[in-house]
Design a protein around this motif. Sequence first.
Motif, PDB file in Angstrom:
ATOM      1  N   CYS A  78      -5.074  -1.561   7.453  1.00  0.00           N
ATOM      2  CA  CYS A  78      -5.715  -0.810   8.490  1.00  0.00           C
ATOM      3  C   CYS A  78      -6.668  -1.582   9.166  1.00  0.00           C
ATOM      4  CB  CYS A  78      -6.229   0.459   7.880  1.00  0.00           C
ATOM      5  SG  CYS A  78      -7.820   0.108   6.658  1.00  0.00           S
ATOM      6  N   CYS A  91      -9.310   6.062   6.258  1.00  0.00           N
ATOM      7  CA  CYS A  91      -7.664   5.401   5.831  1.00  0.00           C
ATOM      8  C   CYS A  91      -7.197   5.932   4.295  1.00  0.00           C
ATOM      9  CB  CYS A  91      -7.745   3.988   5.674  1.00  0.00           C
ATOM     10  SG  CYS A  91      -6.236   3.419   5.158  1.00  0.00           S
ATOM     11  N   PHE A 118      -4.859   5.124   2.913  1.00  0.00           N
ATOM     12  CA  PHE A 118      -4.187   4.190   1.748  1.00  0.00           C
ATOM     13  C   PHE A 118      -5.469   3.384   0.956  1.00  0.00           C
ATOM     14  CE2 PHE A 118      -1.252   4.087   4.961  1.00  0.00           C
ATOM     15  CZ  PHE A 118       0.003   4.355   4.312  1.00  0.00           C
ATOM     16  N   CYS A 119      -6.431   3.173   1.651  1.00  0.00           N
ATOM     17  CA  CYS A 119      -7.553   2.246   0.948  1.00  0.00           C
ATOM     18  C   CYS A 119      -8.804   3.060   0.990  1.00  0.00           C
ATOM     19  CB  CYS A 119      -7.580   0.937   1.735  1.00  0.00           C
ATOM     20  SG  CYS A 119      -8.723   0.947   3.155  1.00  0.00           S
ATOM     21  N   ARG A 147       0.767  -0.926   0.013  1.00  0.00           N
ATOM     22  CA  ARG A 147      -0.032   0.028   0.074  1.00  0.00           C
ATOM     23  C   ARG A 147       0.831   1.230   0.097  1.00  0.00           C
ATOM     24  NH1 ARG A 147      -2.753   0.862   6.074  1.00  0.00           N
ATOM     25  NH2 ARG A 147      -0.526   0.935   7.259  1.00  0.00           N
ATOM     26  N   CYS A 181      -4.431  -3.414   2.318  1.00  0.00           N
ATOM     27  CA  CYS A 181      -4.072  -2.505   3.107  1.00  0.00           C
ATOM     28  C   CYS A 181      -4.655  -3.120   4.545  1.00  0.00           C
ATOM     29  CB  CYS A 181      -5.260  -1.091   3.051  1.00  0.00           C
ATOM     30  SG  CYS A 181      -5.212   0.018   4.434  1.00  0.00           S
TER      31      CYS A 181
HETATM   32 ZN   LIG Z   1      -6.851   1.133   4.838  1.00  0.00          ZN
END
Ligand SMILES: [Zn+2]
Length: 318
Positions: free
Chosen positions: A252, A283, A285-286, A92, A250
């Motif tokens: 998370c 998040c 990242f995602c 990620r 990801c």
């Molecule tokens: Zn995430």
Amino acid sequence: MTTQASKDTLQKFIFDNGAVRGEFVEISDTWKEIQSRHTYPPAVKTVLGEMVAAASLLSANLKFNGSIIMQIHGDGPVRLLVVECDADLRMRATAKLVPDAVIDNEASMPALLNLHGHGRFVITLDPADKLPGQQPYQGVVPLDGENMATVIENYMLRSEQLDTKLWLGADDNVSRGMLLQKLPRHSGKDDQVAQSSEEEDLETWNRAVMLGSTLKQEELLGTDIQTLMNRLFWEETIRVFDPVHPQFHCSCTREKVGNMLKMLGRAEVDAALDDLGQLGINCDFCGKHYDFDKVDCAQLFASDTTADAVTPASAIKH
Ligand SMILES: [Zn+2]
């Protein structure tokens, strides 16, 4: 978030005439997924994409089960670049820019991240199964280089004492890279490298780097791995390993986002709760959304689990 095998490919190989190894990587699906929730200026895309390729190339050579986390803390229009890659090449990445930053399409890496010479490049090796109290290994290096490849080459030489050459490139569709590395003498029996003399190693290394240096940026971006390998090393005896496949993932969780809130501190969280009623956090990242209301936050600060520092999430959304 993809679970089926991706087309993205990392191909390791070794030279038979000397202790030199190489890798090619081609990341397309994963790279598109990373970009899909953000609109990055072209120059930022290039640097982040090159960092994605570099992280996979370094990660594939690590001899431990864990993640490599590459972070660049910039002092220019780009504040932070983060790429994480685990032992299975699940990746990620994200970038944080100064709000309203105006970024030239051709901006160099120093102009983006090291405008005043205070940019820092942090590489963290985080074992998957940490012993109690064990800290991840972290190396911090200055951003001394005109591009991502040079910065990482310098890092590898300084921290690992390994001669490494990197060729990196990224555009909207693909992030590609090649790594060549001269293996240390007596590098251990687990390396399936040539039983060659020091002189042969040096000759093979010099020849490989010379062949690699003929690779042009457009060629790297526009050519598949097999064609590149044939074109560059057709006169060499090379052993190729089974390809492995990077993919987006990801890591998370609600717990990690909760830890991030705890790191902000009770006063700041309470002030935001008074303002907003509840906290919504995406998040970076995602894009996954997490809500924390007053009861959730009270529970956070009542428990005493320790904070996890390596998961940046975006600022509290209004
Ligand atoms: Zn995430």
